[in-house]
Design an enzyme around this catalytic site. Structure first.
Site, short mmCIF file in Angstrom:
data_model
loop_
_atom_site.label_atom_id
_atom_site.label_comp_id
_atom_site.label_asym_id
_atom_site.label_seq_id
_atom_site.Cartn_x
_atom_site.Cartn_y
_atom_site.Cartn_z
CB THR A 107 31.19 45.16 38.87
OG1 THR A 107 31.11 45.34 40.29
CG2 THR A 107 29.90 45.57 37.66
CG HIS A 108 31.78 38.44 42.68
ND1 HIS A 108 30.93 37.98 42.04
CD2 HIS A 108 32.12 38.45 43.69
CE1 HIS A 108 30.08 37.10 42.82
NE2 HIS A 108 31.09 37.21 44.28
CG ASP A 140 41.26 34.68 35.67
OD1 ASP A 140 40.24 34.26 35.49
OD2 ASP A 140 42.05 33.89 36.80
C1 GRF Z 1 25.34 43.15 40.20
O1 GRF Z 1 25.44 43.25 41.56
C2 GRF Z 1 26.14 42.68 39.70
O2 GRF Z 1 28.02 42.66 40.79
C3 GRF Z 1 25.82 41.11 39.81
O3 GRF Z 1 24.13 41.37 39.27
C4 GRF Z 1 23.61 42.60 39.61
C5 GRF Z 1 24.05 43.32 38.08
O4 GRF Z 1 23.13 43.61 38.18
N1 GRF Z 1 26.42 39.90 38.65
P1 GRF Z 1 22.61 45.51 37.70
O5 GRF Z 1 21.96 44.66 36.24
O6 GRF Z 1 23.10 46.39 37.38
O7 GRF Z 1 21.59 46.06 38.25
#
Ligand code: GRF
Length: 226
Positions: A107-108, A140
């Site tokens: 997730t980004h 990937d």
């Molecule tokens: C999220 O926004 C994720 O996409 C990014 O870092 C954050 C992580 O949040 N790479 P958490 O640790 O799940 O609260």
């Protein structure tokens, strides 16, 4: 037996918590069987321990190089026999051994391909976009370049700073991640080139295959990314 998730974290683990909460119900169709981290002492590991989920830590600094770290991480993940690995705020680029062994979703906090990398929210604000959001994608070997599975937009508000905007994105991100992982677990997915389709395939009308192994199989066209 339910679909097995290994979740990788590096920080506060609120996305992990959303998955832990969702998987508490059998109807979700998946459970978190282990949580891995690249560092000790983070809230994400505490959340896993609180939920009674086994944890492991593989730090890059404990290995001769990234390659050795990748190899060890792949072994640690494999011990838990995951059907899917979820990178939920894991702040390391995964190596070729992990990626060859397991399907991984990430997730980004931006609408890829805009603003890849570790400072997506800061970069989006600095650019001055009025709309950003989050992306759930397959991983990937590139940096946030894998096929997109789902995206949702979040508007930038007047006066937003990195923290306020990131918090609003994370609220959407947690829901989207849970929804996507649940659908992948229950219905399987296929990858054709850069197109990810969740759902059973094989029969007109979407009746689909019935076998679990078949429905979770990924198919790939030559030249596809995963
Ligand atoms: C999220 O926004 C994720 O996409 C990014 O870092 C954050 C992580 O949040 N790479 P958490 O640790 O799940 O609260």
């Amino acid at each position: 037996m339910s679909f097995r998730l290994v979740v990788l974290v590096s920080g506060s683990g609120t996305n992990l918590q959303a998955l832990l909460d969702a998987t508490a119900s059998d109807a979700f169709g998946a459970r978190v069987v282990a949580v891995g981290a690249d560092r000790h002492g983070i809230e994400g590991l505490t959340r896993a321990e609180r939920a009674g989920v086994p944890t492991f830590v593989e730090q890059v600094s404990d290995h001769a190089d990234r390659d050795e770290w990748d190899e060890n991480l792949a072994v640690r993940i494999a011990e838990h026999k995951p059907d899917l690995v979820v990178s939920a705020g894991f702040m390391k680029i995964l190596g070729p051994r992990v990626l060859a062994a397991f399907p991984v979703v990430n997730t980004h906090p931006a609408l890829l391909p805009a603003f890849p990398g570790a400072h997506a929210v800061r970069d989006a604000l600095a650019y001055g976009v009025r709309l950003t959001g989050c992306t759930v994608h397959l991983v990937d070997t590139g940096v946030d370049t894998g096929p997109v599975i789902a995206q949702e937009a979040v508007a930038v508000r007047e006066g937003d700073d990195e923290e306020t905007l990131h918090e609003r994105i994370k609220t959407v991100e947690r829901r989207l991640l849970v929804e996507v992982v649940g659908r992948m677990a229950r219905d399987g997915w296929t990858v054709t080139g850069r197109t990810v389709r969740i759902g059973r395939t094989g029969e007109p009308g979407g009746a689909g295959r019935t076998g679990r192994e078949e429905s979770f199989q990924q198919c790939q066209e030559p030249g596809g990314t995963k």
